[in-house]
Design a protein around this motif. Sequence first.
Motif: not given
Ligand SMILES: C[S@@+](CC[C@H](N)C(=O)[O-])C[C@H]1O[C@@H](n2cnc3c(N)ncnc32)[C@H](O)[C@@H]1O
Length: 264
Positions: A92-94, A116-118, A122-124, A139-141, A167-169, A187-189
Amino acid sequence: MSRQVEAMVGYLKHTVRAQSKYKIHSPFVFGFYQDVLKDEHIYIQYRVVNRLRKELETVSRFIKRKDMGARCKDYPCDQRFVRVKDIIHHSSVNRKNGEFLFRLIRHYKPSSILELGTSLGISTIYFALAAPDSRIVTIEGCIDSANLARENFDKTGLKNIHVITGNFEDKLALALNEMPSPDLVFFDGNHKKEPTLAYFEKCLQHIHPDTIFVFDDIHWSAGMEDAWNIIRKHPLVKVSIDIYHMGIVFFKEELSKEDFTIRF
Ligand SMILES: C[S@@+](CC[C@H](N)C(=O)[O-])C[C@H]1O[C@@H](n2cnc3c(N)ncnc32)[C@H](O)[C@@H]1O
């Protein structure tokens, strides 16, 4: 060179390259520097996240992590079960960067935010607290993470967040259908070069002049460095700001093309 040493060298290079505030001639970027980056006010909303973070840091329960081929930040990629407290710590984001995101949103007031990447949300939550009237799609996979994030949004009473699981894809197009012209994209995933560039290109088709893109971990690996260099040089990108852990890009037509490296 070990990852830690590489990271230290990378950070040192960044600080050497960093411009002092006296070299920031663009009023727009100076505003960013002064009102967003260096704003030291302790906003009352930070308490909400601090409280939740503290609580999650004590949760030793394991959740099932879905490996989407995305490189994990700090724990082994093949680890299928991860403790909630470890996710908070490693993924999670610090506090410093989360509070930066809060101020960024508070300052530019985006009314539609795509993430992208829940992870656990925390960041949300920083976004939602900074812009309670905005619409947020994230979005979270990993199903377990997404469910826990939903619990966290309920717990903090935030109603303006829609979590898309998948998946983001597969799901990015759906999210962009729901939110055809986002004001801000985080963009965080999947911190790898090719996927990052693919998400960038996809989102680029949906920008307007005031859209802001924020990329996490731009110096995390050689691949992410490459991706960042390609992104900042893109002809549609006007101003890029490298604050080391994140890269921010603006598309405003009236700005001249310039790259900034600022110490944060
Ligand atoms: C670094 S974390 C996100 C942290 C969050 N934004 C925060 O700061 O609290 C990245 C997240 O992206 C998700 N993720 C990574 N690749 C993915 C993909 N291709 N599709 C969907 N989710 C993905 C991971 O499961 C992970 O939970």
